[in-house]
Scaffold this motif. Structure first.
Motif, PDB file in Angstrom:
ATOM      1  N   TRP A  14      75.005  72.008  -3.972  1.00 55.29           N
ATOM      2  CA  TRP A  14      73.755  71.286  -4.160  1.00 55.29           C
ATOM      3  C   TRP A  14      73.465  71.279  -5.661  1.00 55.29           C
ATOM      4  CZ3 TRP A  14      71.021  68.976  -0.212  1.00 55.29           C
ATOM      5  CH2 TRP A  14      71.462  69.281   1.092  1.00 55.29           C
ATOM      6  N   ALA A  15      73.442  70.090  -6.245  1.00 55.86           N
ATOM      7  CA  ALA A  15      73.188  69.949  -7.674  1.00 55.86           C
ATOM      8  C   ALA A  15      71.731  69.572  -7.873  1.00 55.86           C
ATOM      9  CB  ALA A  15      74.108  68.880  -8.277  1.00 55.86           C
ATOM     10  N   ALA A  16      70.966  70.472  -8.468  1.00 50.93           N
ATOM     11  CA  ALA A  16      69.537  70.234  -8.695  1.00 50.93           C
ATOM     12  C   ALA A  16      69.350  69.611 -10.076  1.00 50.93           C
ATOM     13  CB  ALA A  16      68.757  71.535  -8.596  1.00 50.93           C
ATOM     14  N   GLU A  17      68.716  68.448 -10.119  1.00 52.20           N
ATOM     15  CA  GLU A  17      68.499  67.720 -11.366  1.00 52.20           C
ATOM     16  C   GLU A  17      67.072  67.175 -11.395  1.00 52.20           C
ATOM     17  OE1 GLU A  17      68.114  66.169 -14.590  1.00 52.20           O
ATOM     18  OE2 GLU A  17      70.144  66.952 -14.364  1.00 52.20           O
ATOM     19  N   PRO A  18      66.248  67.592 -12.369  1.00 48.45           N
ATOM     20  CA  PRO A  18      64.845  67.159 -12.389  1.00 48.45           C
ATOM     21  C   PRO A  18      64.644  65.726 -12.874  1.00 48.45           C
ATOM     22  CG  PRO A  18      65.286  68.575 -14.261  1.00 48.45           C
ATOM     23  CD  PRO A  18      66.542  68.582 -13.425  1.00 48.45           C
ATOM     24  N   SER A  19      65.600  65.174 -13.609  1.00 54.85           N
ATOM     25  CA  SER A  19      65.457  63.823 -14.152  1.00 54.85           C
ATOM     26  C   SER A  19      65.941  62.793 -13.129  1.00 54.85           C
ATOM     27  CB  SER A  19      66.264  63.672 -15.442  1.00 54.85           C
ATOM     28  OG  SER A  19      66.443  62.312 -15.776  1.00 54.85           O
ATOM     29  N   PRO A  20      65.081  61.864 -12.692  1.00 50.87           N
ATOM     30  CA  PRO A  20      65.521  60.836 -11.743  1.00 50.87           C
ATOM     31  C   PRO A  20      66.694  60.009 -12.274  1.00 50.87           C
ATOM     32  CG  PRO A  20      63.127  60.890 -11.866  1.00 50.87           C
ATOM     33  CD  PRO A  20      63.632  61.782 -12.968  1.00 50.87           C
ATOM     34  N   ALA A  21      66.680  59.703 -13.571  1.00 47.28           N
ATOM     35  CA  ALA A  21      67.756  58.901 -14.148  1.00 47.28           C
ATOM     36  C   ALA A  21      69.079  59.649 -14.118  1.00 47.28           C
ATOM     37  CB  ALA A  21      67.408  58.503 -15.580  1.00 47.28           C
ATOM     38  N   MET A  22      69.053  60.942 -14.465  1.00 45.56           N
ATOM     39  CA  MET A  22      70.282  61.735 -14.455  1.00 45.56           C
ATOM     40  C   MET A  22      70.751  61.998 -13.030  1.00 45.56           C
ATOM     41  SD  MET A  22      71.473  62.115 -17.416  1.00 45.56           S
ATOM     42  CE  MET A  22      72.698  63.362 -17.050  1.00 45.56           C
ATOM     43  N   ALA A  23      69.812  62.178 -12.108  1.00 49.99           N
ATOM     44  CA  ALA A  23      70.182  62.371 -10.703  1.00 49.99           C
ATOM     45  C   ALA A  23      70.877  61.119 -10.167  1.00 49.99           C
ATOM     46  CB  ALA A  23      68.945  62.696  -9.868  1.00 49.99           C
ATOM     47  N   ALA A  24      70.355  59.946 -10.533  1.00 52.34           N
ATOM     48  CA  ALA A  24      70.978  58.696 -10.102  1.00 52.34           C
ATOM     49  C   ALA A  24      72.373  58.545 -10.707  1.00 52.34           C
ATOM     50  CB  ALA A  24      70.100  57.515 -10.496  1.00 52.34           C
ATOM     51  N   LEU A  26      74.390  60.967 -11.537  1.00 54.02           N
ATOM     52  CA  LEU A  26      75.288  61.901 -10.860  1.00 54.02           C
ATOM     53  C   LEU A  26      75.636  61.407  -9.456  1.00 54.02           C
ATOM     54  CD1 LEU A  26      76.807  64.552 -11.022  1.00 54.02           C
ATOM     55  CD2 LEU A  26      74.721  65.745 -10.331  1.00 54.02           C
ATOM     56  N   LYS A  27      74.668  60.845  -8.767  1.00 56.54           N
ATOM     57  CA  LYS A  27      74.938  60.290  -7.428  1.00 56.54           C
ATOM     58  C   LYS A  27      75.952  59.154  -7.512  1.00 56.54           C
ATOM     59  CE  LYS A  27      70.404  61.416  -5.451  1.00 56.54           C
ATOM     60  NZ  LYS A  27      69.109  60.871  -4.965  1.00 56.54           N
ATOM     61  N   HIS A  28      75.831  58.343  -8.548  1.00 61.15           N
ATOM     62  CA  HIS A  28      76.735  57.201  -8.726  1.00 61.15           C
ATOM     63  C   HIS A  28      78.174  57.666  -8.946  1.00 61.15           C
ATOM     64  CE1 HIS A  28      77.896  53.109  -9.695  1.00 61.15           C
ATOM     65  NE2 HIS A  28      78.493  53.543 -10.794  1.00 61.15           N
ATOM     66  N   ALA A  29      78.333  58.871  -9.533  1.00 59.95           N
ATOM     67  CA  ALA A  29      79.676  59.404  -9.765  1.00 59.95           C
ATOM     68  C   ALA A  29      80.388  59.738  -8.471  1.00 59.95           C
ATOM     69  CB  ALA A  29      79.601  60.651 -10.652  1.00 59.95           C
ATOM     70  N   ASN A  30      79.610  59.945  -7.388  1.00 59.20           N
ATOM     71  CA  ASN A  30      80.180  60.177  -6.048  1.00 59.20           C
ATOM     72  C   ASN A  30      81.217  61.301  -6.062  1.00 59.20           C
ATOM     73  OD1 ASN A  30      80.335  59.653  -3.283  1.00 59.20           O
ATOM     74  ND2 ASN A  30      82.054  58.233  -3.537  1.00 59.20           N
ATOM     75  N   LEU A  31      80.822  62.445  -6.595  1.00 62.45           N
ATOM     76  CA  LEU A  31      81.739  63.579  -6.698  1.00 62.45           C
ATOM     77  C   LEU A  31      81.911  64.247  -5.339  1.00 62.45           C
ATOM     78  CD1 LEU A  31      80.332  65.133 -10.005  1.00 62.45           C
ATOM     79  CD2 LEU A  31      82.340  63.674  -9.746  1.00 62.45           C
ATOM     80  N   PRO A  32      83.126  64.603  -4.971  1.00 60.90           N
ATOM     81  CA  PRO A  32      83.365  65.213  -3.653  1.00 60.90           C
ATOM     82  C   PRO A  32      82.697  66.581  -3.529  1.00 60.90           C
ATOM     83  CG  PRO A  32      85.338  65.326  -5.030  1.00 60.90           C
ATOM     84  CD  PRO A  32      84.380  64.439  -5.750  1.00 60.90           C
ATOM     85  N   GLY A  33      82.019  66.788  -2.411  1.00 59.01           N
ATOM     86  CA  GLY A  33      81.395  68.076  -2.136  1.00 59.01           C
ATOM     87  C   GLY A  33      80.086  68.312  -2.855  1.00 59.01           C
ATOM     88  N   ILE A  34      79.576  67.315  -3.604  1.00 62.14           N
ATOM     89  CA  ILE A  34      78.352  67.478  -4.391  1.00 62.14           C
ATOM     90  C   ILE A  34      77.206  66.712  -3.734  1.00 62.14           C
ATOM     91  CG2 ILE A  34      77.235  67.118  -6.620  1.00 62.14           C
ATOM     92  CD1 ILE A  34      79.418  69.216  -6.726  1.00 62.14           C
TER      93      ILE A  34
END
Length: 209
Positions: A14-24, A26-34
């Motif tokens: 579980w990757a916790a990220e407070p910035s909505p832009a950075m969270a988006a 990271l989600k776009h990177a579609n990393l396995p298991g994240i």
């Protein structure tokens, strides 16, 4: 660091990220298991005793309250779990630190100095955990040399990269930048500084194994 953890074995992170832009991002990177969650380190959206390991990579030094944030780790760790803080720190003399020091002296000349300055926060966090009955052991992971320039140090200060800078008025910030530029102007070249990457490992169950 998240990319390094992704895809190793069957583990889920579980990757916790407070910035909505950075969270988006990271989600776009579609990393396995994240699994990405928008959350602050001060209040993790995880149940009590639900995690095997909490990995922190130079996040606490940017938290509004590092000591309160680190107390979230024992809450979410299962018995036998570990808090692993990854710390990249320069070793030996580094003249670039004179630039940061000049900034702080000028910016806080007429007011109280901040409690947390960034680097060095790890020592206060380690002492805080020890006071809670959770001692920390240190393991060296890598040693290398990194070349940095005075301009890179100035750029980080200009961007207010450190949380303690956010409490400054623009006038005091500019006063600090003027002092920092004066020191940087005396340096004709960059610095090859030795760095060490360490893992600071704290158990959830109040004893080091």
């Amino acid at each position: 660091m998240t990319r390094q953890l992704a895809g190793h074995g069957p583990a889920a992170y579980w990757a916790a990220e407070p910035s909505p832009a950075m969270a988006a991002h990271l989600k776009h990177a579609n990393l396995p298991g994240i699994h990405v969650v928008e959350a602050d380190a001060l209040m993790l959206p995880l149940p009590d005793h639900g995690a095997d390991v909490v990995v922190e990579h130079e996040v606490l030094q940017f938290a509004a309250d590092p000591l309160l944030a680190v107390e979230e780790a024992p809450r979410v760790l299962r018995p036998g779990g570990r808090l692993v803080r990854l710390l990249l720190h320069p070793d030996g003399s580094n003249p670039l630190t004179d630039i940061d020091a000049a900034y702080r002296r000028a910016a806080f000349a007429d007011g109280p100095r901040p409690l947390f300055l960034g680097k060095g926060t790890d020592q206060r966090v380690t002492a805080h955990l020890a006071a809670l009955g959770r001692p920390t052991r240190t393991q060296t992971l890598a040693e290398f040399t990194q070349h940095r320039t005075p301009q890179q140090t100035l750029d980080a200060l200009a961007d207010r990269a450190w949380l303690y800078q956010h409490q400054l008025t623009n006038l005091r910030h500019q006063r600090g930048m003027t002092a920092a530029r004066q020191i940087a102007g005396r340096m004709t070249q960059g610095v090859a500084a030795p760095y060490t990457l360490r893992a600071l490992i704290t158990p959830a169950d109040q004893q080091v194994r």
